[in-house]
Design an enzyme around this catalytic site. Structure first.
Site, mmCIF file in Angstrom:
data_model
loop_
_atom_site.group_PDB
_atom_site.id
_atom_site.type_symbol
_atom_site.label_atom_id
_atom_site.label_comp_id
_atom_site.label_asym_id
_atom_site.label_seq_id
_atom_site.Cartn_x
_atom_site.Cartn_y
_atom_site.Cartn_z
ATOM 1 N N TRP A 1 -2.761 14.239 1.420
ATOM 2 C CA TRP A 1 -4.135 14.328 1.923
ATOM 3 C C TRP A 1 -4.366 13.366 3.088
ATOM 4 C CZ3 TRP A 1 -8.443 15.304 -2.268
ATOM 5 C CH2 TRP A 1 -8.294 16.603 -2.753
ATOM 6 N N ARG B 1 0.734 8.553 -6.195
ATOM 7 C CA ARG B 1 1.226 8.110 -4.888
ATOM 8 C C ARG B 1 1.634 6.640 -4.908
ATOM 9 N NH1 ARG B 1 -4.297 9.205 -4.581
ATOM 10 N NH2 ARG B 1 -5.686 7.653 -3.605
ATOM 11 N N ARG C 1 0.860 -1.175 0.000
ATOM 12 C CA ARG C 1 0.000 0.000 0.000
ATOM 13 C C ARG C 1 0.900 1.230 0.000
ATOM 14 N NH1 ARG C 1 -4.050 2.305 4.761
ATOM 15 N NH2 ARG C 1 -4.858 4.054 3.505
ATOM 16 N N HIS C 2 0.545 2.203 -0.830
ATOM 17 C CA HIS C 2 1.380 3.403 -0.955
ATOM 18 C C HIS C 2 1.636 4.063 0.395
ATOM 19 C CE1 HIS C 2 -1.922 6.222 -0.138
ATOM 20 N NE2 HIS C 2 -2.686 5.412 -0.852
ATOM 21 N N HIS D 1 -3.416 0.561 -3.454
ATOM 22 C CA HIS D 1 -4.140 1.322 -2.435
ATOM 23 C C HIS D 1 -4.859 0.391 -1.467
ATOM 24 C CE1 HIS D 1 -3.521 4.862 -5.042
ATOM 25 N NE2 HIS D 1 -3.603 3.948 -5.985
#
Length: 344
Positions: free
Chosen positions: A103, A147, A97-98, A271
């Protein structure tokens, strides 16, 4: 005796190849060259080390390491040999996962908005790379979002092989032509990177860009929790986890699994929800189990593929953990080869 088309690939001539369904091709050239041709033609790529394989039932591009000598097509016989199959292949699958995005750090719903990593996210990606520095990576898949791509690229800067990840640009003829590499030696040091929107984060609809706490205050914590953690209830004009899983798992089965079955070691940088979906498929989780699954940013998850099965090996806590490599001979041999190079 069956026949197939042999394609020889020169570094300066990676043209598209017209292939009818059911036809098999063999390609001579560097791995990255062949990957480019396969990607732009929608071909399944299989690596071959022997002297032939069975004719496939769908378009297949076979890679045989050799001297690139221009593009030409000629029919050559297929001799009896032992094809690489899912039953004999051994490979590694790394899911990451990145790292934290800008954000994430501001507690905003991100979804499919293309936001880069924060400073912490950059550090997480580099640390992830250290954790997988002994694990072979032949091909990388990422989402179309920066990302995830940053995470993959930064992680590979830490790999002991020091091969360079290069994004394949096949979105247009010009993009393909302008991104060509004109050195066979350089091509051999490249790891092809395929980007796919199907691996994107779930689309959060009208929540994208909103502050999570403020949104909970406005709509109620229970409603926001339902949008975020239910399996089949989407946020307003967005995707549910179920909808995200449909596209992510379909892509994984169609594009990623064939590479692993051919014996290639694959890394996916994506993600939380697209990776949850893939893990749900790999581990045969229920819809209730998958919504309770938490994936930390920048922490790699390792699976090994052997005997036509994916086996979860957990997350390697560092590059010296011998247990990570204990399940397959190929991974142990790779680690030993890296160690011998380091001391030579």
């Amino acid at each position: 005796m069956a026949a197939r088309t042999m394609i020889h690939l020169a570094a300066n001539d990676l043209r598209s190849v017209d292939v009818a369904r059911g036809k098999e091709m063999a390609a001579v050239g560097s791995y990255s060259q062949v990957c480019r041709v396969a990607a732009c033609n929608g071909l399944h790529l299989e690596e071959q080390s022997g002297r032939g394989r069975l004719v496939a039932t769908k378009p297949v591009l076979i890679w045989r390491r050799g001297v690139a000598c221009g593009v030409r097509a000629s029919v050559v016989p297929v001799s009896n040999g032992a094809p690489t199959t899912a039953k004999t292949a051994q490979a590694a699958l790394i899911l990451i996962r990145h790292g934290e995005s800008l954000w994430n750090s501001k507690n905003l719903f991100t979804g499919c908005v293309d936001v880069p990593l924060s400073e912490q996210g950059v550090n997480e990606a580099i640390e992830a790379g250290k954790r997988i520095s002994h694990i072979p990576v032949d091909m990388i898949f990422t989402s179309a979002l920066i990302r995830a791509q940053m995470t993959a690229m930064l992680a590979m800067t830490q790999h002991r092989r020091q091969k360079v990840p290069v994004i394949l640009h096949n979105e247009s003829e010009r993009a393909e032509a302008w991104s060509r590499i004109f050195s066979t030696d350089t091509e051999e040091q490249v790891i092809p990177v395929v980007t796919a929107w199907e691996l994107n984060e779930r689309m959060y609809g009208e929540l994208q860009g909103l502050n999570k706490k403020e949104t909970a205050d406005k709509f109620g914590k229970d409603k926001v929790h339902e949008w975020r953690r239910s399996y089949d209830i989407p946020p307003p004009n967005g995707e549910s986890l179920e909808m995200c899983a449909e596209r992510a798992v379909a892509y994984f089965k169609d594009k990623v699994v064939p590479e692993i079955e051919a014996g290639r070691n694959v890394m996916i940088a994506a993600h939380g929800n697209s990776l949850r979906s893939i893990i749900m498929y790999l581990d045969k989780l229920t819809s209730q189990e998958v919504i309770e699954l938490e994936l930390s940013t920048g922490i790699p998850m390792l699976y090994t593929f052997k005997g036509n099965r994916f086996l979860r090996r957990g997350s390697p806590v560092g590059p010296t953990v011998a247990g990570v490599y204990a399940l397959t001979e190929d991974l142990a041999r790779y680690r030993d080869q890296l160690d011998s190079r380091a001391w030579s």
